[in-house]
Scaffold this active site. Structure first.
Site, PDB file in Angstrom:
ATOM      1  N   THR A  39       0.838  -1.203   0.000  1.00 53.13           N
ATOM      2  CA  THR A  39       0.000   0.000   0.000  1.00 53.13           C
ATOM      3  C   THR A  39       0.871   1.251   0.000  1.00 53.13           C
ATOM      4  OG1 THR A  39      -1.669  -1.227   1.207  1.00 53.13           O
ATOM      5  CG2 THR A  39      -1.897   1.163   1.211  1.00 53.13           C
ATOM      6  N   HIS A  42       2.102   1.752  -3.375  1.00 49.24           N
ATOM      7  CA  HIS A  42       0.995   2.282  -4.169  1.00 49.24           C
ATOM      8  C   HIS A  42       0.906   3.804  -3.992  1.00 49.24           C
ATOM      9  CE1 HIS A  42      -2.012   0.441  -6.582  1.00 49.24           C
ATOM     10  NE2 HIS A  42      -3.020   1.067  -6.009  1.00 49.24           N
TER      11      HIS A  42
HETATM   12 ZN   LIG Z   1       0.549  -2.547   5.114  1.00 52.91          ZN
END
Ligand SMILES: [Zn+2]
Ligand SMILES: NC(=O)c1ccc[n+]([C@@H]2O[C@H](COP(=O)([O-])OP(=O)(O)OC[C@H]3O[C@@H](n4cnc5c(N)ncnc54)[C@H](O)[C@@H]3O)[C@@H](O)[C@H]2O)c1
Length: 334
Positions: A39, A42
């Site tokens: 994440t 990202h």
């Molecule tokens: Zn994480």
């Protein structure tokens, strides 16, 4: 104190932050280590710029110690070793039906509000989980992804003696495999990357290339009682229902931003159960912390490198250009 700021547009800067005195119900932590996850990467690609306020410190897979406690905080004292469950559940709604960890107004700390890639971090005390004395704080920084894995295995109702297939041997899939094995399951990982298959093998988990696994041959024609889809790939979700046994469970862990074809015939023919699994509940953090102390798990092998806070911008650049890594920890200690 050093802090790394996400500036938006895929840029990070290394700067400094003033310790934020804890308000009522809050604690200020000295961050020890913070893991970098998919994440975060990202975010580093600018893909979440609509959501992440900037400039802001990100990071949510941390370990540390209590530095200061605010008014009304009970049960924690300076020096206590802790991890943070980074879910801000302070706005429950009736629509949540009691499931505050996936509530409609859930905020993720370290994405929606400042995170742990800094030496000093102030958070609500209700997010804390105490660590057992003597636990290595590097291992403890794996508590968050390990809690994801504990939640997934709980959602999959994995029982001793069952066969679990894990599709996708990244950090999350590998941790799911370790937790499922700790619960007594026989675990088979499917992963195209040779290095990641090698790590699974080092951990004593059988790993296969995507087209290589013949689950029926491995299970006397039964199939897997539970399959975890942790690749987020179209072939992965097709394989998941194929590998499942009659009345088996398929747990969707990966994030599929776009709809993908699912073999509905398999669901009908074998009466499969498909379940989602998202983040964790407090008991999953408790389970993860208990497992962190189990030396037999081999968790330390998940840690690829421990690097200084100043290198965070480079770490994201390197990961973006394909640096092979399972889990990079950032040493945030002042
Ligand atoms: Zn994480
Ligand atoms: N449910 C949750 O709350 C939660 C929490 C964290 C991460 N996630 C999601 O879980 C997924 C895995 O996370 P990660 O950090 O391990 O990601 P990752 O990208 O490192 O791992 C995915 C793995 O799947 C493998 N893969 C690709 N195609 C495949 C195929 N056809 N068959 C088998 N494997 C294949 C890749 O080689 C890679 O190793 C991501 O989608 C992530 O967003 C979900």
């Amino acid at each position: 104190m050093t802090a790394v700021y996400y500036e938006g547009g895929g840029t990070f800067t290394v700067g400094s932050s003033e310790p934020v005195p804890p308000g009522p119900g809050e604690v200020r932590l000295d961050v020890a280590y913070c893991g970098v996850c998919g994440t975060d990467l990202h975010i580093a690609h600018g893909a979440m710029d609509q959501r992440v306020p900037t400039p802001m410190v990100i990071g949510h897979e941390m370990s540390g110690t209590v530095a200061e406690v605010g008014d009304g905080v009970e049960g924690f004292r300076p020096g206590d070793a802790v991890v943070v469950r980074p879910l801000d559940t302070r706005e429950p709604t009736p629509a949540d039906r009691g499931f505050s960890h996936i509530g409609r107004k859930l905020k993720f700390i370290g994405i929606d509000s400042p995170g742990a890639l800094q030496a000093s971090w102030t958070v609500p005390a209700f997010t804390l989980h105490r660590l057992p004395p003597g636990l290595d704080l590097r291992l403890a920084a794996l508590a968050e992804p390990l809690a994801v894995a504990c939640h997934d295995v709980r959602r999959g109702e994995v029982a001793a003696g069952e066969t679990a297939v894990v599709i996708g041997g990244g950090p999350i899939g590998t941790l799911i495999a370790l937790v499922a094995r700790a619960r007594g399951a026989r675990v088979l990982i499917v992963e195209p990357d040779e290095t990641r298959r090698g790590l699974a093998a080092d951990l004593g988990i059988a790993a296969y290339e995507p087209d290589e696994l013949d689950v029926l041959a491995e299970t006397d024609g039964v199939g897997a009682e539970v399959v975890f889809e942790v690749s987020g790939s179209a072939p992965g979700i097709l394989a998941a229902t194929k590998h499942a046994a009659i009345r088996g469970r398929v747990v969707v862990v990966a994030i599929f931003p776009e709809p993908k074809p699912v073999a509905l015939f398999d669901l009908f023919w074998k009466e499969l159960d498909v379940r989602g699994a998202r983040v964790y509940e407090p008991e999953d953090f408790d389970a993860a912390i208990e497992l962190l102390g189990a030396t037999s798990l081999g968790l330390e092998r998940i840690i690829t490198a421990v690097e200084p806070l100043q290198r965070v911008p480079d770490i994201f650049a390197e990961l973006s250009s394909g640096r092979p890594a399972m889990k990079i920890l950032v040493d945030c200690r002042a």
